[in-house]
Design an enzyme around this catalytic site. Structure first.
Site: not given
Ligand code: DX5
Ligand code: ZN
Length: 218
Positions: A7, A34, A65, A141, A143, A175-176, A196
């Site tokens: 991401s 995103d 996304h 919303g 990362g 996410g996570g 991300g």
């Molecule tokens: C959150 C985004 C994700 C985000 C994930 O709303 O859709 O794509 O970048 O980030 P990480 O991997 O850091 O949780």
């Molecule tokens: Zn995303």
């Protein structure tokens, strides 16, 4: 097939093109972009003009996304910008069926996303037309949030339905995702992993992507 989709929300936007190229060189399978409108989610990122500009930085599929209130209105822009798979939220204000059809008529792949509080069964009526279902594992919303393991029954439920109908639909988690949670999500049935923070803060993104792929290949 396992796919890792870094991401770019966690990348350095000042050198976005170089960051995309770096992810490609590190073994990413697609690039997760995103898009947030400050309305559907409490954050603003980027729009189609930037997607268009970075399109030439990589030949990897653009996994876009859309976290925006009216995705239908903006599908043509994201199609023209060079998106490959366009995922939008079932909780958005747009007509879900019409939006999927517009994406497909434009020659692109369609994905449908569910926020943590939305039952995954809501995507079932649309499964036949989808290339991907995105089960959010954080509230969309931002990362860097913690993985919600309690979303895993949703992953398993949609996987069972896809298999029951003999469909070819990817299951994405977002996410996570890190070296531990990638295993949990893969065991539940996910095969496309967005990450991300875990990738962009890694001192060795190539090793991290390889590690995620190996762990997810269960
Ligand atoms: C959150 C985004 C994700 C985000 C994930 O709303 O859709 O794509 O970048 O980030 P990480 O991997 O850091 O949780
Ligand atoms: Zn995303």
């Amino acid at each position: 097939m396992v796919k890792i989709s870094p991401s770019i929300l966690s990348s350095d936007y000042g050198i976005l093109a170089a960051e995309l190229k770096r992810m490609e060189d590190c073994g990413a399978d697609m690039l997760h972009i995103d898009v947030m409108d400050g309305h559907f989610v409490p954050n603003i990122t980027l729009g189609a003009p930037i997607v268009k500009c970075i399109r030439k930085a990589s030949s990897l599929p653009f996994d876009v996304h859309l976290m925006i209130s009216d995705p239908y209105k903006y599908i043509p822009d994201f199609v023209n910008a060079g998106s490959d798979i366009i995922t939008f939220h079932i909780e958005s204000d747009s007509d879900v069926g019409k939006t999927i059809d517009l994406i497909l008529q434009s020659g692109k792949k369609a994905g449908l996303a569910v926020k943590p509080k939305t039952p995954v069964e809501e995507v079932f009526p649309y499964l036949d037309k989808l290339s991907m279902v995105l089960v959010m594992t954080v509230e969309p919303g931002f990362g860097g949030q913690s993985f919600m393991a309690d979303m895993m029954p949703k992953v398993s439920a949609v996987k069972a339905e896809i298999e029951r109908r003999g469909l070819d639909v990817d299951i994405q988690v977002d996410g996570g995702i890190n070296g531990e949670t990638v295993c949990i999500a893969a065991n539940a049935g996910a095969n496309v992993f967005v990450a991300g923070n875990a990738i962009f803060t890694s001192a060795d993104a190539k090793a991290t992507i390889a590690d995620f792929k190996a762990k997810a290949s269960v």
